[in-house]
Design an enzyme around this catalytic site. Sequence first.
Site, PDB file in Angstrom:
ATOM      1  N   HIS A  35       0.854  -1.191   0.000  1.00 10.68           N
ATOM      2  CA  HIS A  35       0.000   0.000   0.000  1.00 10.68           C
ATOM      3  C   HIS A  35       0.885   1.235   0.000  1.00 10.68           C
ATOM      4  O   HIS A  35       1.491   1.582   1.018  1.00 10.68           O
ATOM      5  CB  HIS A  35      -0.916  -0.009   1.223  1.00 10.68           C
ATOM      6  N   PRO A 125      -5.810  -5.109  11.060  1.00 13.86           N
ATOM      7  CA  PRO A 125      -7.271  -5.012  11.233  1.00 13.86           C
ATOM      8  C   PRO A 125      -7.606  -3.579  11.645  1.00 13.86           C
ATOM      9  O   PRO A 125      -7.226  -3.140  12.734  1.00 13.86           O
ATOM     10  CB  PRO A 125      -7.574  -6.012  12.354  1.00 13.86           C
ATOM     11  N   LEU A 126      -8.268  -2.869  10.796  1.00 12.56           N
ATOM     12  CA  LEU A 126      -8.446  -1.430  11.013  1.00 12.56           C
ATOM     13  C   LEU A 126      -9.197  -1.156  12.310  1.00 12.56           C
ATOM     14  O   LEU A 126     -10.114  -1.871  12.684  1.00 12.56           O
ATOM     15  CB  LEU A 126      -9.159  -0.796   9.821  1.00 12.56           C
ATOM     16  N   ASN A 192      -7.841  11.714   4.066  1.00 14.89           N
ATOM     17  CA  ASN A 192      -7.623  11.772   2.609  1.00 14.89           C
ATOM     18  C   ASN A 192      -8.879  11.458   1.798  1.00 14.89           C
ATOM     19  O   ASN A 192      -8.853  11.505   0.566  1.00 14.89           O
ATOM     20  CB  ASN A 192      -6.465  10.858   2.195  1.00 14.89           C
ATOM     21  N   HIS A 265      -4.585   3.922  -3.058  1.00 15.40           N
ATOM     22  CA  HIS A 265      -4.557   3.197  -1.786  1.00 15.40           C
ATOM     23  C   HIS A 265      -3.622   1.998  -1.850  1.00 15.40           C
ATOM     24  O   HIS A 265      -2.948   1.674  -0.871  1.00 15.40           O
ATOM     25  CB  HIS A 265      -5.977   2.721  -1.436  1.00 15.40           C
ATOM     26  N   GLU A 414     -17.242  -4.428  24.837  1.00 17.17           N
ATOM     27  CA  GLU A 414     -16.400  -5.631  24.930  1.00 17.17           C
ATOM     28  C   GLU A 414     -15.200  -5.577  23.984  1.00 17.17           C
ATOM     29  O   GLU A 414     -14.084  -5.948  24.359  1.00 17.17           O
ATOM     30  CB  GLU A 414     -17.234  -6.887  24.641  1.00 17.17           C
ATOM     31  N   PHE A 440     -20.205 -13.264  24.991  1.00 16.85           N
ATOM     32  CA  PHE A 440     -19.802 -12.022  24.346  1.00 16.85           C
ATOM     33  C   PHE A 440     -18.319 -12.002  23.976  1.00 16.85           C
ATOM     34  O   PHE A 440     -17.783 -10.957  23.589  1.00 16.85           O
ATOM     35  CB  PHE A 440     -20.184 -10.826  25.212  1.00 16.85           C
ATOM     36  N   HIS A 464     -20.540 -17.041  33.242  1.00 18.48           N
ATOM     37  CA  HIS A 464     -21.817 -17.496  32.692  1.00 18.48           C
ATOM     38  C   HIS A 464     -21.534 -18.349  31.445  1.00 18.48           C
ATOM     39  O   HIS A 464     -21.951 -18.036  30.343  1.00 18.48           O
ATOM     40  CB  HIS A 464     -22.737 -16.321  32.369  1.00 18.48           C
ATOM     41  N   HIS A 476     -27.650 -15.868  25.395  1.00 17.35           N
ATOM     42  CA  HIS A 476     -26.590 -15.658  26.372  1.00 17.35           C
ATOM     43  C   HIS A 476     -25.867 -16.951  26.745  1.00 17.35           C
ATOM     44  O   HIS A 476     -24.914 -16.907  27.527  1.00 17.35           O
ATOM     45  CB  HIS A 476     -27.166 -15.015  27.637  1.00 17.35           C
TER      46      HIS A 476
END
Length: 671
Positions: A35, A125-126, A192, A265, A414, A440, A464, A476
């Site tokens: 890039h 990972p953005l 940009n 890019h 989270e 989660f 849990h 859950h």
Amino acid sequence: MEIDALRKAHPDHWAKASAIRALTLDAVAAANSGHSGMPMGMADVATVLFEKHLKFDASAPHWADRDRFILSAGHGSMLVYSLLHLVGDVQFPIEELKNFRQWGARTAGHPENFLADAIETTTGPLGQGIANSVGFAMAEEILRAQYGKKVVDHHTYVIAGDGCLMEGVSQEAITLAGRHQLSKLIVMWDNNNITIDGKVELSDATDQVMRFKSAGWHVQEIDGHDPEAIDAALTAAKKAGKPSMIACKTHIALGHAAQDTSKGHGALTDADQLAAAKHAYGWTGGAFEVPAEVKSAWEAIGRRGASERAEWEERFAALSERKQAEFTRRMDGDVPAKLASVVRALKKQLSEVQPKVATRKASEMALEVINPHLPETVGGSADLTGSNNTKTGDLGIFDLDNRKGRFIHWGIREHGMASAMNGMALHGGIKPYSGTFMCFTDYARPAMRLSALMKIAPVYVMTHDSIGLGEDGPTHQPVEHLAMLRATPNMLVFRPADAVETAEAWELALSQKETPSVLSLTRQNLPTVRTDHKTRNLSAQGAYVLADAVRKRQVILMATGSEVEIALAAKAQLEEAGIGTRVVSMPCWELFEAQDESYRKKVLPAGAVRVAIEAGVRMGWDKWLLGERGREAKAGFVGMQGFGASAPADTLYEKFGITADAVVEKAKSLL
């Protein structure tokens, strides 16, 4: 400013910034991938930052009080690789840049913290970099409060792009930083207006300036190619008293035919266009050639912080030997020797008292005795403090008026929580642990994966952990999550059966330096199954014989967590029927797998029927059921086949057939 005007107005700056652009073009062309556009667009910002503001010494990348620089837009990795080469980092000779994106090179496609000392965090990972930065800044605040400004007093600088700010985790990070007024955090947004698909307007209409202001940030808007404006903005940001965002209006792929386009890019490899861009910069050197005077100027920047580092070392040496030793231990990630004896004493007490408690409560009991001896632990919860049991009495709440507080209310964030925990661990001096519901982990998973990839050791307290949570129902109730976590390389997944195993799990998790841990804990009460005190940490073996066969061994029952008591109840029935049965507790598969083969065979010998019991899906269990060579034919599984349901826990276990009677029936059917 136009390029010609920039060159004339700031010739020295322009030469240094052009070195970044030229090296980027050369490396991407040599790799035929990468890039190019972001490093070319943000070269001016990076040059001013490194030359005039960033506190660092290129010869000492581990200096504890250095400023941290995070490239959140990690696809533009040639920006940081060019900078490290130019300032004279010995790990980045020109050969590394020539091997950009090749096997064995430090110059991976995206920056990897474990490949080079000066790379603070793995990005790609953005959004992860800006979210990590909140943890870096929190760690700095806590350590500064604990040790004083003479020892800890530095900034965290971030370069983030449009994509970082679109990712949802950025909102969690931005609002958290604003709430806690993390004034040592400065984000430079590469504004940009380009994504891979085209203009940002294709998919987003957010007013980012107003977004940051509404979250409590100090915000400035500047021309990202004007070195004087960049310098002034950074100077103002450091005085703001708030986290600061500088919106740097830039041209992606500045000076190239692809400038201001989505093509800019990616990889700009056309030879004629590359030559034309270099000509526009006034760059006359060949591929990977930097004029001696430019390289010398950059190396002077790399040495600029040496005197400040020396002064810091003098201040550090003036501390008492005890304080020096503690700070060094914490920054190295070592635990105090007393941890083992503290846990042993707790285990002895638990084996004598034999409490019937949920393992989430057992976790709290362990932390109550551990936290006073580990000043580096920082706990938290994603708005489930009373459910996760992660807060102990001695911690205090981290807040504006208590920077020494060691418990963080993360809110319903989270993903942001896990990413910030990574930042804390990467910063050093802090051992972060925090909790949410096991289900989660889905929200926290991207950052948890990066913990494992980056070889750092935050502790995820996931309570849990099964249908045992009861009435909240299948949304859950985790069923596939253990399998997902166990499938992740370099991650320890602990599912303790009682309070004793929970204490052992905490000792092991906190002792890790390069591996994250997950503690999978129950809502429901469990009996103490380790009633005979053992000094040794049995969970360190991953699996062990909890109760051996009284009669000739015909059945081996394997279980984790809340299902160990079911296995013991089934053993009693089978023994009464004349069927010798061994119960193996398996609190951590990964540690069991790390044992030598002779131990594994001793715990799980051939010849007996095997039944595994776990209130999750079967995936992963076949390795232990069928034998490591896949030859053990007589094996069965008692657990979940699909999602759970809403009902009291006891009803759910009965309806889903996870009972001692079901285990006995399964074992007998296999004999």
